[in-house]
Design a protein around this motif. Structure first.
Motif, PDB file in Angstrom:
ATOM      1  N   LYS A  80      -6.928   5.571   4.079  1.00  7.99           N
ATOM      2  CA  LYS A  80      -6.676   6.285   3.724  1.00  7.99           C
ATOM      3  C   LYS A  80      -6.514   7.747   4.169  1.00  7.99           C
ATOM      4  O   LYS A  80      -5.379   8.300   3.706  1.00  7.99           O
ATOM      5  CB  LYS A  80      -7.725   5.736   2.358  1.00  7.99           C
ATOM      6  N   ASN A  96       1.102  -1.354  -0.729  1.00 11.60           N
ATOM      7  CA  ASN A  96      -0.566   0.152  -0.265  1.00 11.60           C
ATOM      8  C   ASN A  96       0.822   1.516   0.016  1.00 11.60           C
ATOM      9  O   ASN A  96       0.460   2.145  -0.509  1.00 11.60           O
ATOM     10  CB  ASN A  96      -1.010   0.207   1.492  1.00 11.60           C
ATOM     11  N   PHE A 156      -0.783   3.710  -2.311  1.00  7.17           N
ATOM     12  CA  PHE A 156      -0.767   5.139  -1.767  1.00  7.17           C
ATOM     13  C   PHE A 156       0.352   5.717  -2.045  1.00  7.17           C
ATOM     14  O   PHE A 156       1.497   6.465  -1.545  1.00  7.17           O
ATOM     15  CB  PHE A 156      -1.413   5.248  -0.721  1.00  7.17           C
TER      16      PHE A 156
END
Length: 125
Positions: A111, A40, A45
């Motif tokens: 997030k 991630n 991200f």
């Protein structure tokens, strides 16, 4: 999604080797969680401006919280839906049901908390 499939398969594998479901759940979550953090961080991200160690510390906090929720969910589901100890197959089904709920929470946490930038800093390391 790949992480959750791998998590379930690892749980099934560990339970097939005789590991108690709660321990199998925690081990599989740890293995997949830490490898998922790296994926991630650098893929999903990748545009984050949050320093590595800041996001890793946040990840650890989030991992502990979601692992506690997952474990409690698994314990409740086993108690409600099974009359005996879980088999690898029933454990996999229960884990899948519990992880659907945990998945949504975990994504929001990643997030906005782990890879988000609550302080407004623009540094990246």
């Amino acid at each position: 999604m790949f992480q959750y499939i791998t998590d379930g398969l690892l749980l099934f594998l560990f339970m097939s080797m005789g590991v108690d479901m709660i321990y199998a759940n925690l081990i599989s979550r740890a293995l997949v969680g830490f490898s998922g953090f790296i994926a991630n961080r650098y893929i999903t991200f990748s545009g984050t401006r949050v320093r590595f160690w800041d996001s890793f510390f946040r990840f650890l906090i989030a991992w502990v919280v979601t692992s506690i929720l997952s474990t409690i969910g698994v314990l409740i589901a086993v108690h409600l839906f099974l009359q005996g100890p879980p088999t690898p197959t029933s454990g996999l089904i229960i884990k899948a049901l519990v992880e659907v709920a945990v998945f949504l929470l975990a994504f929001v946490i990643q997030k906005f908390f782990i890879f988000g930038n609550p302080t407004g800093d623009r540094e990246r390391l």
